[in-house]
Design a protein around this motif. Structure first.
Motif, PDB file in Angstrom:
ATOM      1  N   PRO A 213       0.786  -1.172   0.137  1.00 15.03           N
ATOM      2  CA  PRO A 213       0.019  -0.064   0.098  1.00 15.03           C
ATOM      3  C   PRO A 213       0.772   1.069  -0.017  1.00 15.03           C
ATOM      4  CG  PRO A 213      -0.759  -1.529   1.500  1.00 15.03           C
ATOM      5  CD  PRO A 213       0.504  -2.162   0.855  1.00 15.03           C
ATOM      6  N   LYS A 214       0.350   2.213  -0.857  1.00 12.06           N
ATOM      7  CA  LYS A 214       1.049   3.528  -1.194  1.00 12.06           C
ATOM      8  C   LYS A 214       2.215   3.446  -1.996  1.00 12.06           C
ATOM      9  CE  LYS A 214      -0.704   5.088   3.210  1.00 12.06           C
ATOM     10  NZ  LYS A 214      -0.291   5.891   4.628  1.00 12.06           N
ATOM     11  N   ASP A 215       2.544   2.384  -2.520  1.00  5.93           N
ATOM     12  CA  ASP A 215       3.558   2.263  -3.693  1.00  5.93           C
ATOM     13  C   ASP A 215       3.145   2.620  -5.004  1.00  5.93           C
ATOM     14  OD1 ASP A 215       5.145   1.236  -1.616  1.00  5.93           O
ATOM     15  OD2 ASP A 215       5.443  -0.759  -2.640  1.00  5.93           O
ATOM     16  N   PHE A 216       3.804   3.341  -5.630  1.00  9.86           N
ATOM     17  CA  PHE A 216       3.460   3.387  -7.200  1.00  9.86           C
ATOM     18  C   PHE A 216       3.972   2.144  -7.935  1.00  9.86           C
ATOM     19  CE2 PHE A 216       3.522   8.357  -6.593  1.00  9.86           C
ATOM     20  CZ  PHE A 216       2.303   8.346  -6.233  1.00  9.86           C
ATOM     21  N   VAL A 217       3.383   2.109  -9.026  1.00 12.45           N
ATOM     22  CA  VAL A 217       3.850   0.983 -10.070  1.00 12.45           C
ATOM     23  C   VAL A 217       3.647   1.503 -11.532  1.00 12.45           C
ATOM     24  CG1 VAL A 217       3.518  -1.273 -10.896  1.00 12.45           C
ATOM     25  CG2 VAL A 217       3.011  -0.574  -8.278  1.00 12.45           C
TER      26      VAL A 217
ATOM     27  N   ALA B 284       0.394   5.595 -20.817  1.00  7.77           N
ATOM     28  CA  ALA B 284       0.831   4.816 -19.763  1.00  7.77           C
ATOM     29  C   ALA B 284       0.081   5.113 -18.498  1.00  7.77           C
ATOM     30  CB  ALA B 284       2.421   5.305 -19.593  1.00  7.77           C
ATOM     31  N   THR B 285       0.203   4.180 -17.679  1.00  2.82           N
ATOM     32  CA  THR B 285      -0.425   4.106 -16.311  1.00  2.82           C
ATOM     33  C   THR B 285       0.468   3.983 -15.054  1.00  2.82           C
ATOM     34  OG1 THR B 285      -2.405   3.129 -17.236  1.00  2.82           O
ATOM     35  CG2 THR B 285      -2.042   2.750 -14.977  1.00  2.82           C
ATOM     36  N   VAL B 286       0.195   5.278 -14.238  1.00  2.57           N
ATOM     37  CA  VAL B 286       0.974   4.924 -12.928  1.00  2.57           C
ATOM     38  C   VAL B 286      -0.175   4.496 -12.002  1.00  2.57           C
ATOM     39  CG1 VAL B 286       0.341   7.535 -12.515  1.00  2.57           C
ATOM     40  CG2 VAL B 286       2.084   6.141 -10.985  1.00  2.57           C
ATOM     41  N   ALA B 287      -0.201   3.229 -11.515  1.00  2.00           N
ATOM     42  CA  ALA B 287      -0.922   2.557 -10.528  1.00  2.00           C
ATOM     43  C   ALA B 287      -0.627   2.922  -9.004  1.00  2.00           C
ATOM     44  CB  ALA B 287      -1.042   1.123 -10.738  1.00  2.00           C
ATOM     45  N   MET B 288      -1.408   3.041  -8.222  1.00  2.00           N
ATOM     46  CA  MET B 288      -1.358   3.472  -6.789  1.00  2.00           C
ATOM     47  C   MET B 288      -1.863   2.329  -5.801  1.00  2.00           C
ATOM     48  SD  MET B 288      -2.130   7.445  -7.386  1.00  2.00           S
ATOM     49  CE  MET B 288      -3.405   6.819  -8.673  1.00  2.00           C
TER      50      MET B 288
END
Length: 263
Positions: free
Chosen positions: A95-99, A201-205
């Protein structure tokens, strides 16, 4: 109004307070009207589209993905940054990481997947070897690292139909198949962006661990709470990228529409 860049805000990302000279824009497409806002950031023209509408009023399986992507294409956007709140299947992605997502597994069921359905539109078998633009991905990764955010280079996004959360049995299956994250919106959005020739592109949270991994029942409130805690970081990342990303690239994202002679 023409724009250079676009942001698609997912769950918890509903505003673009960084923009100046903001105006409401309505774009007419063959798939319906799209309402978004457009403005400027550091001299660059930017469109912001809330994927779920005002007040999160549209569930993931009813988002008009074709209209949204077509609207951004008509506005002239060259590069698109999408955000997504996700659950994690990978203990290393907490949790709270970016991917910065690089692959997807599609488990949607009822969504139109293409602009090209035969007839006058023709048929297009678009290549998705690299579904998310390599150049935009690497730029997002670089800037997130410079900002000292916890960020992962690549991850497989499992897209489910929703709006319900997944069962522990489904999560176990997705993990066996190589999934790292689970969400409800990246497909068909990413595929349509490729058909339209957009660098997307997607930055997932990561908001939580998925069902069966998390010790607690999942709630949408939990997702919103974590997204609220991440709001300053995602805003900072988006602003940094909007200001500095090259508007032109050397990627192959535009080859699909060229093959079909469309767009």
């Amino acid at each position: 109004m023409k724009v250079d860049l676009a942001v698609i805000g997912g769950t918890g990302v509903y505003k673009a307070d960084m923009l100046e000279q903001v105006k409401d824009v309505e774009v007419e497409t063959p798939y319906g009207k799209v309402n978004l806002i457009a403005g400027f950031y550091k001299g660059r023209s930017v469109a912001f589209l809330a994927r779920h509408g005002k007040g999160h009023s549209v569930p993931p399986h009813l988002v008009n993905y074709r209209a949204n992507i077509m609207a951004l294409k008509k506005l002239g956007a060259k590069r698109v940054i999408a955000t997504a709140a996700v659950g994690s299947l990978n203990e290393k992605m907490g949790p709270k990481d970016f991917v910065i997502v690089d692959q997807f597994l599609d488990f949607t069921k009822s969504r139109p997947q293409t602009f090209f359905e035969g007839g006058p539109q023709g048929v297009l078998h678009v290549d998705v070897t690299d579904p998310y633009c390599r150049e935009v991905r690497q730029f997002l990764l670089q800037k997130a690292r410079e900002l000292n955010f916890r960020v992962h280079d690549g991850g497989s996004y499992v897209c489910t139909e929703g709006p319900r959360f997944e069962t522990p049995a489904e999560i176990k299956m997705f993990k066996v198949l190589g999934g790292d994250l689970v969400g409800m919106t990246s497909v068909p959005e990413v595929v349509l962006a490729r058909e339209a020739g957009l660098c997307y592109a997607t930055v997932a949270m990561v908001t939580n661990f998925a069902a069966g991994i998390s010790p607690d029942p999942l709630t949408h409130g939990e997702v919103l709470q974590v997204m609220n805690e991440l709001s300053a970081n995602i805003s900072q990342l988006i602003m940094t990228v909007l200001e500095t990303i090259p508007l032109e690239g050397n990627c192959t994202c535009g080859k699909g529409p060229g093959e079909a002679g469309k767009f």
